[in-house]
Design a protein around this motif. Structure first.
Motif, PDB file in Angstrom:
ATOM      1  N   ILE A 127     -19.895 -16.455 -28.188  1.00 34.80           N
ATOM      2  CA  ILE A 127     -18.647 -15.937 -27.614  1.00 34.80           C
ATOM      3  C   ILE A 127     -18.219 -16.725 -26.384  1.00 34.80           C
ATOM      4  O   ILE A 127     -17.336 -16.310 -25.648  1.00 34.80           O
ATOM      5  CB  ILE A 127     -18.779 -14.445 -27.251  1.00 34.80           C
ATOM      6  CG1 ILE A 127     -19.869 -14.228 -26.195  1.00 34.80           C
ATOM      7  CG2 ILE A 127     -19.051 -13.607 -28.489  1.00 34.80           C
ATOM      8  CD1 ILE A 127     -19.925 -12.808 -25.650  1.00 34.80           C
ATOM      9  N   SER A 128     -18.852 -17.869 -26.175  1.00 31.51           N
ATOM     10  CA  SER A 128     -18.506 -18.697 -25.019  1.00 31.51           C
ATOM     11  C   SER A 128     -18.534 -20.161 -25.413  1.00 31.51           C
ATOM     12  O   SER A 128     -19.349 -20.573 -26.251  1.00 31.51           O
ATOM     13  CB  SER A 128     -19.490 -18.455 -23.868  1.00 31.51           C
ATOM     14  OG  SER A 128     -19.192 -19.293 -22.768  1.00 31.51           O
ATOM     15  N   ALA A 129     -17.630 -20.921 -24.838  1.00 28.14           N
ATOM     16  CA  ALA A 129     -17.692 -22.372 -24.999  1.00 28.14           C
ATOM     17  C   ALA A 129     -18.847 -22.916 -24.156  1.00 28.14           C
ATOM     18  O   ALA A 129     -19.373 -22.230 -23.276  1.00 28.14           O
ATOM     19  CB  ALA A 129     -16.373 -23.004 -24.557  1.00 28.14           C
ATOM     20  N   GLN A 130     -19.238 -24.141 -24.438  1.00 25.38           N
ATOM     21  CA  GLN A 130     -20.236 -24.782 -23.592  1.00 25.38           C
ATOM     22  C   GLN A 130     -19.577 -25.174 -22.279  1.00 25.38           C
ATOM     23  O   GLN A 130     -18.610 -25.938 -22.266  1.00 25.38           O
ATOM     24  CB  GLN A 130     -20.816 -26.028 -24.269  1.00 25.38           C
ATOM     25  CG  GLN A 130     -21.847 -26.734 -23.413  1.00 25.38           C
ATOM     26  CD  GLN A 130     -22.405 -27.977 -24.076  1.00 25.38           C
ATOM     27  OE1 GLN A 130     -22.209 -28.187 -25.269  1.00 25.38           O
ATOM     28  NE2 GLN A 130     -23.084 -28.808 -23.311  1.00 25.38           N
ATOM     29  N   ILE A 131     -20.066 -24.631 -21.181  1.00 30.53           N
ATOM     30  CA  ILE A 131     -19.468 -24.884 -19.869  1.00 30.53           C
ATOM     31  C   ILE A 131     -20.114 -26.108 -19.235  1.00 30.53           C
ATOM     32  O   ILE A 131     -21.343 -26.179 -19.099  1.00 30.53           O
ATOM     33  CB  ILE A 131     -19.638 -23.656 -18.951  1.00 30.53           C
ATOM     34  CG1 ILE A 131     -18.996 -22.430 -19.595  1.00 30.53           C
ATOM     35  CG2 ILE A 131     -19.023 -23.921 -17.585  1.00 30.53           C
ATOM     36  CD1 ILE A 131     -19.288 -21.131 -18.886  1.00 30.53           C
ATOM     37  N   VAL A 132     -19.288 -27.064 -18.871  1.00 34.88           N
ATOM     38  CA  VAL A 132     -19.754 -28.266 -18.180  1.00 34.88           C
ATOM     39  C   VAL A 132     -19.227 -28.186 -16.742  1.00 34.88           C
ATOM     40  O   VAL A 132     -18.058 -28.474 -16.488  1.00 34.88           O
ATOM     41  CB  VAL A 132     -19.243 -29.543 -18.871  1.00 34.88           C
ATOM     42  CG1 VAL A 132     -19.733 -30.784 -18.120  1.00 34.88           C
ATOM     43  CG2 VAL A 132     -19.699 -29.576 -20.325  1.00 34.88           C
ATOM     44  N   PRO A 133     -20.057 -27.757 -15.778  1.00 39.85           N
ATOM     45  CA  PRO A 133     -19.568 -27.550 -14.406  1.00 39.85           C
ATOM     46  C   PRO A 133     -19.041 -28.801 -13.722  1.00 39.85           C
ATOM     47  O   PRO A 133     -18.211 -28.702 -12.822  1.00 39.85           O
ATOM     48  CB  PRO A 133     -20.797 -26.998 -13.678  1.00 39.85           C
ATOM     49  CG  PRO A 133     -21.640 -26.400 -14.761  1.00 39.85           C
ATOM     50  CD  PRO A 133     -21.449 -27.301 -15.930  1.00 39.85           C
TER      51      PRO A 133
END
Length: 248
Positions: A127-133
């Motif tokens: 339910i989430s995209a891969q987060i790239v900070p």
């Protein structure tokens, strides 16, 4: 005191040039993601992206611009609150540096540790995209820019969503919890571009921060906490991204 119609218009205008507009964008973005050919879990949400990879000096100028310009709505919100006949007490000052610092650190730990688990769970549930900070390439200015970006996020979000919005909704005679929940929903909404995990995590963060502000009327510890969370996320990712496979 400004009449209610004027207050409502002021709130909409402040949100419209800041985080309210970000919430609308994020809602459109999540619709885009959900109707895209690839599943949400296979998509990427990149924070702090590189703008001009082949000209580092120009990329630095872009980064500084994107850090400085969002602070204008925060300054506007503070200006509007302080020009009232009876200025609001929002705790945006340096009168209690030690107390604000340790409370901010405690709040960051309270939010950050469960938040890391939520990121992992959201990825596992799809339910989430891969987060790239951080999408910045490595330069001498990368870490300072990431720190400035983190502080900018803390100032903008906590001044507008907590100090300003809660104060103005109280001026409209809203109950405390109605104001806090509304603020938290908006906070979660402008993180929807990351997926539903971003909404849930930031909604809970908004509830906790709103409750803290209700009890203390000080926004400085919240700015400290938010800044620490983002500094750890942005800089930590940039330094350890090759060892963070468990979040993928």
């Amino acid at each position: 005191m400004i009449e209610k119609r004027g207050l409502r218009a002021e709130i909409l205008l402040v949100l419209g040039v800041s985080l309210g507009a970000s919430a609308v964008y994020s809602i459109i973005r999540i619709v885009d993601r959900l109707t895209y050919v690839a599943p949400l879990s296979q998509q990427t949400a990149t924070l702090n992206p590189t703008i001009v990879a082949d000209r580092p000096w120009l990329d630095l100028i872009y980064q500084l611009y994107y850090i400085a310009s969002p602070l204008i709505p925060a300054l506007l919100a503070v200006h509007l609150l302080r020009r009232d006949p009876e200025p609001h007490e929002i705790g945006l000052d340096a009168r209690r540096p030690v107390g604000d610092l340790w409370r901010g650190v405690a709040m960051a730990a309270l939010i950050g540790l469960p938040g890391l688990g939520l990121v992992w769970a959201a990825r596992q549930l799809g339910i989430s995209a891969q987060i790239v900070p951080s999408g910045l390439t490595e330069h001498w200015w990368t870490t300072p820019v990431l720190i400035l970006s983190a502080v900018e996020n803390g100032v903008l979000e906590e001044v507008v969503m907590i100090a300003y919005l809660l104060s103005r909704l109280r001026d409209l005679r809203w109950g405390w919890w109605a104001a806090v929940v509304t603020s938290a929903v908006i906070r979660g909404s402008y993180h929807l571009y990351q997926g539903f995990g971003g909404f849930v995590g930031n909604f809970v963060m908004g509830l906790v921060f709103g409750y803290f502000f209700r009890r203390t009327q000080r926004v400085m510890p919240l700015i400290v906490a938010h800044s620490i969370l983002d500094i750890v996320s942005f800089v930590g990712y940039a330094l350890l991204k090759d060892h963070l496979g468990f979040l993928n």
